[in-house]
Design an enzyme around this catalytic site. Structure first.
Site, mmCIF file in Angstrom:
data_model
loop_
_atom_site.group_PDB
_atom_site.id
_atom_site.type_symbol
_atom_site.label_atom_id
_atom_site.label_comp_id
_atom_site.label_asym_id
_atom_site.label_seq_id
_atom_site.Cartn_x
_atom_site.Cartn_y
_atom_site.Cartn_z
ATOM 1 N N HIS A 1 -7.527 -5.236 10.016
ATOM 2 C CA HIS A 1 -7.125 -4.592 8.706
ATOM 3 C C HIS A 1 -5.910 -5.314 8.334
ATOM 4 C CE1 HIS A 1 -4.980 -0.646 10.107
ATOM 5 N NE2 HIS A 1 -4.168 -1.544 9.717
ATOM 6 N N ASN B 1 -7.757 -3.831 14.480
ATOM 7 C CA ASN B 1 -9.334 -4.060 13.843
ATOM 8 C C ASN B 1 -9.502 -5.030 12.866
ATOM 9 O OD1 ASN B 1 -8.002 -2.708 11.757
ATOM 10 N ND2 ASN B 1 -9.777 -1.187 11.503
ATOM 11 N N ASP C 1 0.678 -1.346 0.089
ATOM 12 C CA ASP C 1 0.156 -0.038 0.003
ATOM 13 C C ASP C 1 0.667 1.293 0.039
ATOM 14 O OD1 ASP C 1 0.853 -0.668 2.532
ATOM 15 O OD2 ASP C 1 -1.228 -0.954 3.462
ATOM 16 N N GLU D 1 -9.865 -2.180 5.071
ATOM 17 C CA GLU D 1 -10.477 -1.994 6.471
ATOM 18 C C GLU D 1 -11.690 -2.857 6.726
ATOM 19 O OE1 GLU D 1 -9.133 -0.428 8.899
ATOM 20 O OE2 GLU D 1 -7.728 0.933 7.776
#
Ligand code: F6R
Length: 241
Positions: free
Chosen positions: A137, A135, A66, A142
């Site tokens: 990801h 979380n 990314d 996400e």
């Protein structure tokens, strides 16, 4: 498969050895790379080992997961900058073979399609390194991201932008979006090494162990991949059976 190590240094030593094995078997291997705090000891150990043994890394191909949209490779918060600092600038790689999404492209959609296609054209990723957010990801995928996603643009949530603003001079400079490999791109790697370290990720790992496979916890997609190794330190594994 869970592999528990005493600490992040032991994980780094193990992964450095695995990376070197892959490169010895195929000097032109394609690697999938991640940024973040978790990867820093891994790259540091790999650089140390390769400096000591002189392994040829000049033909390796790599694709990073990314990059922020709007940041140049010179910006200290760009992932291109991180990779130069921790890995690419440390060993004699061939820069033409090292790929990150281009955060400055004007043709975002086309660039994303081209990025997924280039990964496949390189023969596919032999080993994908991954970290995970608390979380769940992976990359910038996400909660809620479809598992069949390919490289795409993600709008960063207000929460993430506020969290990241400490690294920037002002809130205005925090990127509003990022480009990330999709979950399907990640799952197409032949081998995946997910590294999870620190007590703050123990609950995330418990959720992984207890839960099913759900886009609400993106890294549970890895349960559908037959050759995934989850490398944990004792702190991250502390709530597991
Ligand atoms: C980094 C990336 C992210 C991180 C994750 C964990 O390229 O794609 O998914 O792996 O946010 O970050 P750290 O390692 O800083 O806890």
């Amino acid at each position: 498969m869970f592999l528990v190590f005493p600490d992040s240094a032991a994980i780094a030593a193990h992964l450095s050895a695995r990376l070197q094995d892959i490169i010895r078997q195929d000097p032109q291997a394609t690697l999938g790379l991640a940024t973040g705090g978790t990867m820093e000891p891994v790259y540091a150990r790999f650089v140390q080992d390769v400096r000591a043994n002189g392994l040829d890394v000049s033909q390796i191909n790599s694709f990073n997961l990314d990059e922020y949209v709007g940041l140049s490779a010179e910006h200290e918060q760009s992932y291109a900058y991180y990779m130069r600092q921790h890995l690419f600038g440390q060993l004699p790689f061939d820069a033409a073979r090292l790929h990150l999404p281009n955060g400055l492209t004007k043709e975002l959609e086309q660039h994303c399609q081209d990025y997924s296609a280039a990964i496949a054209a390189s023969g596919g990723v032999a080993l994908q390194l991954l970290g995970v957010g608390t979380n769940g990801h992976i990359g910038f995928n996400e909660p809620g991201t479809p598992f069949d996603s390919r490289t795409h643009v993600v709008a960063l949530s207000e929460r993430t932008r506020i969290d990241n603003s400490r690294f920037f001079d002002s809130m205005d400079e925090v990127p509003a979006s990022a480009i990330t490999m999709g979950i399907a791109d990640i799952l197409s790697a032949r081998e995946i090494a997910l590294v999870v370290t620190g007590e703050h990720k123990a609950r995330t790992m418990l959720n992984y162990q207890e839960g099913g496979v759900t886009p609400e916890l993106p890294f549970t997609a890895l349960k559908q991949h037959a050759n995934t190794h989850i490398l944990l330190d004792e702190a991250a594994a502390s709530l597991l059976d």
